[in-house]
Design a protein around this motif. Structure first.
Motif, PDB file in Angstrom:
ATOM      1  N   ILE A 171      27.017  48.507  23.221  1.00  0.00           N
ATOM      2  CA  ILE A 171      26.793  48.219  24.635  1.00  0.00           C
ATOM      3  C   ILE A 171      27.652  49.081  25.641  1.00  0.00           C
ATOM      4  CG2 ILE A 171      26.517  46.691  26.233  1.00  0.00           C
ATOM      5  CD1 ILE A 171      26.877  45.250  22.861  1.00  0.00           C
ATOM      6  N   LYS A 172      26.881  49.775  26.295  1.00  0.00           N
ATOM      7  CA  LYS A 172      27.475  50.730  27.455  1.00  0.00           C
ATOM      8  C   LYS A 172      27.752  49.667  28.818  1.00  0.00           C
ATOM      9  CE  LYS A 172      25.709  55.102  25.823  1.00  0.00           C
ATOM     10  NZ  LYS A 172      25.134  56.247  26.476  1.00  0.00           N
ATOM     11  N   SER A 173      28.557  50.388  29.528  1.00  0.00           N
ATOM     12  CA  SER A 173      28.887  49.710  30.649  1.00  0.00           C
ATOM     13  C   SER A 173      27.693  49.295  31.722  1.00  0.00           C
ATOM     14  CB  SER A 173      29.911  50.325  31.620  1.00  0.00           C
ATOM     15  OG  SER A 173      29.753  51.603  32.006  1.00  0.00           O
ATOM     16  N   ASP A 174      26.535  50.407  31.665  1.00  0.00           N
ATOM     17  CA  ASP A 174      25.497  49.902  32.569  1.00  0.00           C
ATOM     18  C   ASP A 174      24.572  49.008  31.844  1.00  0.00           C
ATOM     19  OD1 ASP A 174      24.653  51.366  30.547  1.00  0.00           O
ATOM     20  OD2 ASP A 174      23.765  53.004  31.779  1.00  0.00           O
ATOM     21  N   GLY A 175      24.773  48.371  30.840  1.00  0.00           N
ATOM     22  CA  GLY A 175      24.080  47.425  30.222  1.00  0.00           C
ATOM     23  C   GLY A 175      22.974  48.100  28.956  1.00  0.00           C
TER      24      GLY A 175
END
Lengths: 259, 106, 258
Positions: free
Chosen positions: A39-43
């Motif tokens: 999961i990346k920080s932008d969702g």
């Protein structure tokens, strides 16, 4: 890019990600053990652990971990979260954060030893000094980066994410203040500044006069380092490193009062 | 540098007949950057070994040492006053006084 | 002027790991005593060098011997117009690390940075190897034999971080009654109390056991081997500079606040 390449890329670009791994899969859970999702920080996500409501749950959970040092074990009954297929799933979620940055302003004796110790303690270490004679790779082979440049110009080019640790120990008090004045306005986890009581008191007073609030001024670690009676440059470097670790591991609150 | 390294270096210079000055902090009041007993060697060409505290007072000590090495040729006790606010002129503010004994080994 | 002789004597003494007082005349109103003249005062009161003035040498010696316990370097006017600097030269403190595991590697490096002469011992030659511990003295032998080959004195620091509590206990028992500046023992509360109880049963006085620093290291929330090594190094510095009592008091106070 697969998940592992994404992790490497995230580390390189200093962006936090969370890795979720299925470690137990029961009944008609959508994916088997070992399935992974990043999961990346932008969702946004890379890979999948089966889609649907459970994936949504895990993404939400991941966002709360994003950028922290925490990891978490979660277990879901699929029915409970409205999925039609019966069964359960346990997921281990680990936050993969950027390496904390250690900026050392001043490449003198203390800065040199501190850069070596900081590297061993898994920091991304940058040493900055405006004297090319001091700030060069021959003298300082350990840090990730050595910058010989005017302090103000160097700061402009540096990134200051939240987990930035800065130690100010230039050869001139005027430079110490210059650096402090700039970085106090940026995000930081730790700022330590060397100097005698009188020297430091003057700097802090200058900050107050500039309108910096007392809470921020109090957060500056000065006199720098834990009170172990450090005397030589190497001992002082150890005392500073110990203080930084106490802050990194959130053990500093008690420490400040006594040591 | 440790005392050991300083004295080894000093003996080395003596062996090679290189004049050198030994500076030792013998008293420190207020907040000074290095402790009593800290030592530094200064050669006639201005090269230094060891440290008595980086910028603070070190320049004063260096010029006194050169004077002692080149003209006076005898030991001297010098006072480095670090309380003057030289900060505005780009100097160092340490907020203390140090007594430094400089002795030539010719 | 100072003779070359006395400086080479200082060097000899340092390389023989001796602790001594080096007194230097700083200023003198008496023409017979030249500034810069030096006296080496040994712990037993014997002297080398001199001011050229017997009586003065005698008073310098008396003061040096008195100051010897504190070893505080200082400037003194020993009589009207005669100022002398008393410098205490001590050699590198020795650190003996029992157990060459994953904490020992960063510990040896940090300790060397702050000036310790480091010896690492372990009964596993794969662990106690020069390659793992460059610039250290490495002894690969069973712990007791290794420890007996090392002479301990009041400036020896011993850190016990072996792989098991039996080894911890045997190392501790070997060193606990010898003169040391510091003994630190790693381990969980359970493991440590097991070791300490065992030694108490073997007749080691309680008072001596109380001097052992455990939990080891200053409390900075250390977790990784490197962090633990750093917290131990900080404790070593604290003991060397402030003494064992103060170091323990500080650590206990921080831990007590949890």
């Amino acid at each position: 890019m697969d998940i592992f390449e994404e992790i490497v890329a995230a580390k390189k670009s200093n962006t936090p990600v969370v890795l979720a791994t299925v470690i137990e899969s029961l009944g008609s859970a959508p994916r088997e053990e070992g399935a992974r999702m990043l999961i990346k920080s932008d969702g946004s996500i890379v890979g999948t652990i089966g889609g649907g409501a459970i994936e949504k749950k895990i993404i939400d959970e991941a966002m709360t971990l994003m950028g922290t040092q925490a990891s978490k074990f979660v277990r879901y009954e699929l029915k409970d979260i409205g999925m039609i297929c019966g069964g359960g799933m346990s997921v281990f979620m680990e936050s993969i954060i950027q390496q904390p940055k250690l900026y050392i302003f001043g490449a003198g004796h203390i800065g040199s030893v501190l850069s070596k110790i900081g590297k061993m303690l898994d920091f991304e270490v940058t040493v900055i000094d405006n004297r090319p004679d001091f700030a060069n790779k021959e003298r300082l082979p350990w840090p990730d980066k050595v910058i010989a440049e005017d302090y103000m110009q160097a700061i402009e080019k540096l990134a200051f994410p939240k987990n930035t640790y800065t130690v100010i120990l230039t050869h001139r008090h005027a430079h110490d203040y210059e650096v402090l004045e700039q970085i106090i306005e940026k995000p930081y986890k730790y700022i330590g500044m060397i100097g005698s009581r009188t020297k430091v008191a003057k700097s802090l007073q200058q900050l107050r006069e500039k309108g910096i609030v007392e809470d921020i001024i109090k957060s500056i670690h000065s006199p720098v380092g834990v009170r172990i009676g450090a005397n030589t440059p190497a001992e002082i470097a150890v005392s500073i490193a110990a203080e930084i670790i106490a802050v990194r591991n959130n053990a500093n609150a008690k420490f400040d009062k006594i040591m | 540098m440790t005392d050991k390294e300083i004295f080894e270096q000093l003996a080395q210079f003596q062996k090679q007949n290189i004049p050198v000055c030994l500076a030792t902090i013998v008293e420190a009041a207020g907040s000074t950057p290095r402790e009593v007993g800290a030592k530094m060697l200064i050669c006639a060409d201005g090269k230094t070994y060891g440290s008595i505290g980086g910028g603070c007072g070190e320049n004063q000590v260096r010029s006194a040492s050169l004077r002692c090495l080149l003209t006076e040729k005898k030991p001297a006790l010098i006072e480095a006053d670090l309380t003057d606010d030289l900060g505005t002129k780009g100097g160092d503010v340490c907020g203390g006084k140090m007594l430094i004994f400089v002795e030539p080994f010719l | 002027m100072v003779s070359m002789n006395i400086i080479s004597r200082v060097n000899e003494l340092i390389s023989n790991a001796e602790t001594f007082c080096l007194a230097t005349v700083i200023s003198s109103s008496d023409d017979r005593i030249t500034p810069g003249s030096k006296v080496i005062i040994h712990k037993d009161g014997t002297i080398e060098g001199g001011t050229g003035h017997k009586e003065t040498d005698k008073s310098i010696t008396d003061i040096a011997l008195q100051a010897n316990t504190q070893q505080e370097k200082k400037l003194l006017e020993i009589k009207a117009g005669l100022i002398v600097f008393f410098d205490f030269i001590s050699t590198r403190a020795k650190l003996i690390i029992c157990g060459a595991g994953h904490i020992a590697i960063p510990l040896a490096r940090f300790a060397q940075e702050v000036g310790f002469a480091v010896t690492v011992i372990d009964d596993r030659p794969d662990f106690a190897s020069q390659a793992r511990f460059p610039e250290c003295e490495v002894v690969a032998d069973d712990f007791i034999t290794a420890l007996r080959s090392i002479s301990l004195n009041s400036s020896s620091f011993v850190v016990i971080i072996t792989r098991g509590h039996e080894h911890d206990a045997e190392c501790l028992e070997e060193v606990v009654l010898q003169p040391t500046a510091y003994i630190g023992l790693i381990g969980s509360r359970r493991r440590v109390s097991f070791v300490l109880e065992m030694l108490a049963r073997n007749g080691i006085p309680k008072g001596r056991l109380a001097d052992i620093c455990t939990p080891i290291g200053i409390p900075i929330g250390a977790e990784s081997p490197e962090e633990i090594a750093l917290s131990i190094t900080a404790e070593l510095v604290c003991v060397r500079r402030k003494g064992i009592g103060q170091a323990k008091a500080l650590s206990d106070a921080v831990r007590g606040m949890k």
